[in-house]
Motif scaffolding. Structure first.
Motif, mmCIF file in Angstrom:
data_model
loop_
_atom_site.group_PDB
_atom_site.id
_atom_site.type_symbol
_atom_site.label_atom_id
_atom_site.label_comp_id
_atom_site.label_asym_id
_atom_site.label_seq_id
_atom_site.Cartn_x
_atom_site.Cartn_y
_atom_site.Cartn_z
ATOM 1 N N ASP A 123 39.671 -128.007 49.190
ATOM 2 C CA ASP A 123 40.332 -126.898 49.544
ATOM 3 C C ASP A 123 40.785 -126.627 50.643
ATOM 4 O OD1 ASP A 123 40.063 -126.721 46.733
ATOM 5 O OD2 ASP A 123 38.525 -125.285 46.844
ATOM 6 N N SER A 124 42.204 -126.359 51.086
ATOM 7 C CA SER A 124 42.290 -126.003 52.220
ATOM 8 C C SER A 124 42.539 -124.240 52.542
ATOM 9 C CB SER A 124 43.556 -127.064 52.808
ATOM 10 O OG SER A 124 44.709 -126.595 52.080
ATOM 11 N N VAL A 125 42.599 -124.029 53.698
ATOM 12 C CA VAL A 125 42.821 -122.506 54.006
ATOM 13 C C VAL A 125 43.722 -122.529 55.341
ATOM 14 C CG1 VAL A 125 42.145 -120.263 54.644
ATOM 15 C CG2 VAL A 125 40.875 -121.646 52.885
ATOM 16 N N SER A 126 44.684 -122.240 55.442
ATOM 17 C CA SER A 126 45.650 -122.097 56.530
ATOM 18 C C SER A 126 45.994 -120.462 56.953
ATOM 19 C CB SER A 126 46.638 -122.948 56.747
ATOM 20 O OG SER A 126 47.681 -122.454 55.742
ATOM 21 N N HIS A 127 46.327 -120.324 58.024
ATOM 22 C CA HIS A 127 46.434 -118.902 58.322
ATOM 23 C C HIS A 127 47.545 -118.764 59.533
ATOM 24 C CE1 HIS A 127 43.448 -119.502 61.463
ATOM 25 N NE2 HIS A 127 43.874 -118.778 62.044
ATOM 26 N N GLN A 128 48.378 -117.922 59.483
ATOM 27 C CA GLN A 128 49.530 -117.580 60.431
ATOM 28 C C GLN A 128 49.777 -116.106 60.800
ATOM 29 O OE1 GLN A 128 51.987 -120.046 62.090
ATOM 30 N NE2 GLN A 128 52.548 -118.234 63.198
ATOM 31 N N THR A 129 49.998 -115.852 62.115
ATOM 32 C CA THR A 129 50.137 -114.331 62.530
ATOM 33 C C THR A 129 51.759 -113.961 62.394
ATOM 34 O OG1 THR A 129 48.511 -114.695 64.030
ATOM 35 C CG2 THR A 129 49.854 -112.714 64.028
ATOM 36 N N TRP A 130 51.988 -113.128 61.648
ATOM 37 C CA TRP A 130 53.552 -112.603 61.355
ATOM 38 C C TRP A 130 53.760 -111.284 61.972
ATOM 39 C CZ3 TRP A 130 57.086 -115.480 58.122
ATOM 40 C CH2 TRP A 130 56.657 -116.822 57.886
#
Length: 172
Positions: A123-130
């Protein structure tokens, strides 16, 4: 991953045991192949149940302040049952506690983290600030520690978009 393998083995052994019991109860009138067939079906059933419960399991681990804004369902040819019942393979989440709201020139701007969970072998989790301008419904990613806006990735959302509603409408 190892726990899923162990679970599948035990599900197969349990189902094979049921096949053995059925064969004994029937006075050996059932064919011998019923035992490995039920073992295989038990393992397959465990795998299908695990794959379909992945989304609900991951959602249950999220904090109360997390809001799912998008869920992607997919069908795969090596899993023919997914054509009838598509499986959730990815979803995006906004954490409402991590939002930063700013008023500038009479317009509300919200900076938020968008997390993306994907079901893969690992499983992968990624995040990005918007950053979202609530007045124009425009959103764009912020890159790096300096949070430089990436203007080439600017997109405009509809008023009904779950991301817009989670970030702008329900934070009022």
């Amino acid at each position: 991953m190892i726990w899923h393998l162990i679970g599948a083995i035990f599900a197969g052994l349990g189902a094979a045991g049921i096949g053995l019991l059925l064969r004994k109860v029937s006075g050996k009138r059932l064919p011998r192949w019923i035992i490995p067939a039920l073992g295989g079906l038990g393992m397959l059933g465990y795998q299908i149940q695990t794959e379909y419960s992945w989304y609900e399991h991951k959602r249950s681990l999220l904090p109360e302040s997390a809001r799912v804004v998008q869920a992607e369902q997919d069908a795969m040819f090596w899993r023919p049952w997914t054509y009838l019942f598509p499986m959730t393979t990815a979803f995006s989440v906004v954490d409402e506690q991590g939002m930063t709201v700013q008023e500038q020139d009479g317009e509300k701007r919200v900076e938020f983290l968008l997390y993306r969970f994907e079901k893969q072998a690992q499983d992968s989790v990624s995040h990005q600030t918007w950053l979202m301008n609530c007045a124009t419904r425009e959103t764009l990613p912020l890159a790096g520690e300096s949070r430089q806006p990436q203007l080439d990735a600017l997109r405009r959302l509809t008023a009904e978009a779950p991301l817009y509603r989670a970030v702008c409408v329900e934070t009022d």
